[in-house]
Design an enzyme around this catalytic site. Structure first.
Site, PDB file in Angstrom:
ATOM      1  N   TYR A   7       0.843  -1.206   0.000  1.00 18.88           N
ATOM      2  CA  TYR A   7       0.000   0.000   0.000  1.00 18.88           C
ATOM      3  C   TYR A   7       0.879   1.257   0.000  1.00 18.88           C
ATOM      4  O   TYR A   7       1.688   1.436   0.916  1.00 18.88           O
ATOM      5  CB  TYR A   7      -0.893  -0.082   1.239  1.00 18.88           C
ATOM      6  CG  TYR A   7      -1.559   1.185   1.704  1.00 18.88           C
ATOM      7  CD1 TYR A   7      -2.352   1.947   0.851  1.00 18.88           C
ATOM      8  CD2 TYR A   7      -1.441   1.600   3.036  1.00 18.88           C
ATOM      9  CE1 TYR A   7      -2.979   3.100   1.314  1.00 18.88           C
ATOM     10  CE2 TYR A   7      -2.066   2.743   3.502  1.00 18.88           C
ATOM     11  CZ  TYR A   7      -2.833   3.497   2.637  1.00 18.88           C
ATOM     12  OH  TYR A   7      -3.455   4.633   3.093  1.00 18.88           O
TER      13      TYR A   7
ATOM     14  N   ASP B 190      -2.084  -6.023   9.265  1.00 21.00           N
ATOM     15  CA  ASP B 190      -3.091  -4.993   8.992  1.00 21.00           C
ATOM     16  C   ASP B 190      -4.259  -5.700   8.313  1.00 21.00           C
ATOM     17  O   ASP B 190      -4.165  -6.102   7.152  1.00 21.00           O
ATOM     18  CB  ASP B 190      -2.455  -3.919   8.088  1.00 21.00           C
ATOM     19  CG  ASP B 190      -3.413  -2.791   7.738  1.00 21.00           C
ATOM     20  OD1 ASP B 190      -4.643  -3.016   7.770  1.00 21.00           O
ATOM     21  OD2 ASP B 190      -2.942  -1.694   7.397  1.00 21.00           O
TER      22      ASP B 190
ATOM     23  N   ILE C  33      -7.347  -4.583   7.698  1.00 15.55           N
ATOM     24  CA  ILE C  33      -8.360  -3.576   7.358  1.00 15.55           C
ATOM     25  C   ILE C  33      -9.351  -4.085   6.292  1.00 15.55           C
ATOM     26  O   ILE C  33     -10.477  -3.641   6.231  1.00 15.55           O
ATOM     27  CB  ILE C  33      -7.673  -2.258   6.907  1.00 15.55           C
ATOM     28  CG1 ILE C  33      -8.676  -1.115   6.734  1.00 15.55           C
ATOM     29  CG2 ILE C  33      -6.852  -2.431   5.650  1.00 15.55           C
ATOM     30  CD1 ILE C  33      -8.037   0.251   6.501  1.00 15.55           C
TER      31      ILE C  33
ATOM     32  N   LYS D 141     -12.912   0.434   5.314  1.00 17.81           N
ATOM     33  CA  LYS D 141     -13.131  -0.376   4.101  1.00 17.81           C
ATOM     34  C   LYS D 141     -14.334  -1.304   4.271  1.00 17.81           C
ATOM     35  O   LYS D 141     -15.234  -1.307   3.442  1.00 17.81           O
ATOM     36  CB  LYS D 141     -11.881  -1.210   3.795  1.00 17.81           C
ATOM     37  CG  LYS D 141     -10.576  -0.437   3.848  1.00 17.81           C
ATOM     38  CD  LYS D 141     -10.491   0.648   2.793  1.00 17.81           C
ATOM     39  CE  LYS D 141      -9.217   1.459   2.959  1.00 17.81           C
ATOM     40  NZ  LYS D 141      -9.074   2.508   1.971  1.00 17.81           N
TER      41      LYS D 141
HETATM   42  C1  LIG Z   1      -3.617  -1.537   3.986  1.00 19.06           C
HETATM   43  C2  LIG Z   1      -4.150  -0.237   4.487  1.00 19.06           C
HETATM   44  N1  LIG Z   1      -3.866   0.163   5.726  1.00 19.06           N
HETATM   45  C3  LIG Z   1      -4.314   1.346   6.201  1.00 19.06           C
HETATM   46  C4  LIG Z   1      -5.074   2.198   5.423  1.00 19.06           C
HETATM   47  C5  LIG Z   1      -5.562   3.503   6.007  1.00 19.06           C
HETATM   48  O1  LIG Z   1      -6.912   3.382   6.390  1.00 19.06           O
HETATM   49  P1  LIG Z   1      -7.728   4.427   7.260  1.00 19.06           P
HETATM   50  O2  LIG Z   1      -8.629   5.167   6.339  1.00 19.06           O
HETATM   51  O3  LIG Z   1      -8.519   3.611   8.242  1.00 19.06           O
HETATM   52  O4  LIG Z   1      -6.762   5.322   7.953  1.00 19.06           O
HETATM   53  C6  LIG Z   1      -5.400   1.816   4.117  1.00 19.06           C
HETATM   54  C7  LIG Z   1      -6.188   2.717   3.257  1.00 19.06           C
HETATM   55  O5  LIG Z   1      -6.299   2.577   2.070  1.00 19.06           O
HETATM   56  C8  LIG Z   1      -4.924   0.580   3.639  1.00 19.06           C
HETATM   57  O6  LIG Z   1      -5.203   0.167   2.397  1.00 19.06           O
END
Ligand SMILES: Cc1ncc(COP(=O)(O)O)c(C=O)c1O
Length: 479
Positions: free
Chosen positions: A145, A230, A232, A272
């Protein structure tokens, strides 16, 4: 300049990456089906807009939650004054249940081990502050990312060392790649403090296998490192193989190994899975009480507002809503990803086989003029400025192979995705024709340079004309 700090004036934030530049270009000329049908379509933003109807319906049916009320009575004062950085217990409980539900209740989360943060951005940075000193390194599998350069490095002074993964084995994490990254950090005199993975992966759109998770746990045990997972995108897994959280493996294989359990930390967010990046709700989950205590103190710098916590505590403790949302979200994502994969296939473009996420990792190596990052930039500029689609190139994700692009599919309507697919197809047809024409001209050996350029120019003009016709027909259909 001398009056400002080095942090304020350095460029390690990563703002000049093509990932962010593409967003800037999009902002200058954003596609709108009626107001700007020839504008740039944003396919570089991992947003999930597919289930807003479910959330909005729930809000209509539960007006107290967003209206500062409990059992019909105002709790405005209570919420306005609440500022405990431990977070609302009811919200942490509901979040823990939501996280378990996403993992089919195979693992449970203790609300007391959750630290609330302003999104996963803040959660990842907080963990860096808790686990490493400036100048220490974290190993990250590539591609990764693009935002991590900002989130992990910028304010903390931590270094990222890539674990080079390759398309030859589907970008899997292997032992030799882990050892090579570790060695490369040591060669740079960097102290390695841990490995950070995203599971499911951004940008690959795939889940990490049980075998890879076991390998990662063995690796961190042997080198005495931390592992950050992570997760997410954990709620976006729409197809087998099913999502396996590192917590599951810990419970199976390291149940009584307290030391290893304390070295594993999870990052989560509702940006997400629930499509709420604007609400800024993230979390660190750690089995190490010292990390939980330190991260809680640090969370003062990025708390989640009590109003948001209250609203989401009511929403996420509604079991019926929770279950329905998770299932429906996965089904809609699956359909969207299929649309993208099929549409690109019709244009002769293949995708890395994905089962999760809000994007596909798309192979456009055959459209490169040469196997270089310069050629990738050239292709990217064409896609942004001529095809008018903002996508994220391989280089911005630190992939070692030029020609891959992350393409998002959940931040737009079906009609817009359909138009994007048409633009891709017209572009590929045109590129192929241009290539054939220039090869033919070269083989005839006729004043090659000027003819080549001329053919290209004519071809681009033809193609732009064709696209505007396409756009107009989709525009009328969209309306
Ligand atoms: C892998 C990953 N980690 C963290 C984030 C950041 O997310 P947040 O909007 O919750 O700060 C993203 C956002 O695209 C992401 O893809």
């Amino acid at each position: 300049m001398g009056l400002l700090s080095t942090k304020a004036t350095c460029n390690s934030h990563g703002q000049d990456s093509s990932y962010f530049l593409g967003w800037e270009e999009y902002e200058k000329n954003p596609y709108h089906e009626i107001r700007n049908p020839n504008g740039i379509i944003q396919m570089g933003l991992a947003e999930n807009q597919l289930c807003f109807d479910l959330v909005e319906r729930w809000l209509e049916e539960n007006p107290d939650a967003a209206g500062f009320k409990r059992d019909g009575k105002s709790i405005f004062k209570e919420l306005a004054l609440f500022q405990d950085y431990n977070g609302l217990p009811a919200f942490k409980k509901a979040l823990a249940e939501f996280m378990s539900e996403i993992r089919d209740n195979k693992v449970t989360f203790d609300p007391d081990h959750i630290v609330l943060t302003a999104g996963a951005t803040s959660a990842n940075e907080t963990l860096m502050f808790c686990l490493a000193e400036p100048g220490d390194a974290f190993l990250l599998p590539t591609p990764y990312y693009p935002g991590f350069d900002r989130d992990l490095k910028w304010r903390t002074g931590i270094e990222i060392v890539p674990i080079q993964c390759s398309s030859s084995n589907g970008f899997k994490i292997t032992k030799p790649a882990l050892l090579e990254a570790y060695q490369s950090a040591q060669n740079r005199n960097l102290k390695v403090k841990g490995v950070l993975v995203t599971n499911p992966s951004n940008p690959l759109g795939t889940t990490i296998s049980t075998q890879e998770l076991n390998l990662l746990l063995q690796f961190i045990a042997s080198k005495n490192l931390h592992l950050i997972s992570d997760e997410i995108y954990s709620g976006t897994v729409f197809q087998t193989p099913a999502f396996v959280s590192v917590m599951e493996i810990l419970n199976q294989s390291y149940k009584h190994n307290d030391q290893i359990r304390k070295q594993v930390h999870i990052v989560y967010s509702l940006s997400k899975d629930l499509g709420l990046p604007g609400f800024r709700v993230g979390a660190v989950y750690s089995n190490d009480e010292v990390v939980v205590a330190a991260a809680t103190k640090m969370s003062s710098f990025g708390l989640v507002s009590s109003q948001t916590q209250y609203l989401l505590s009511v929403m996420l403790s509604d079991e019926t809503f929770r279950r329905k949302y998770i299932r429906e979200n996965q089904m809609r994502l699956k359909k969207r990803q299929r649309m993208l994969v099929d549409g690109l296939e019709k244009a002769g473009i293949k995708c890395h086989k994905g089962n999760a996420g809000l994007f596909s990792w798309v192979d456009m190596r055959h459209l490169l003029g040469a196997n270089t990052f310069e050629a990738e930039m050239e292709l990217w500029r064409k896609i942004v400025f001529e095809v008018r689609l903002n996508v994220s190139p391989s280089q911005s994700c630190h992939c070692s192979e030029p020609g891959w692009f992350r393409v998002c599919f959940a931040n737009m309507s079906e009609a817009t995705l359909d138009l994007a697919m048409k633009r891709f197809k017209a572009f590929v047809v045109d590129s192929t024709t241009t290539k054939l024409n220039s090869t033919w001209i070269r083989s005839r050996n006729v004043n090659s340079t000027s003819n080549n350029l001329d053919t290209k120019r004519k071809s681009v003009a033809k193609w732009v004309f064709r696209l505007s016709i396409h756009d107009r027909s989709s525009e009328s259909r969209d309306r």
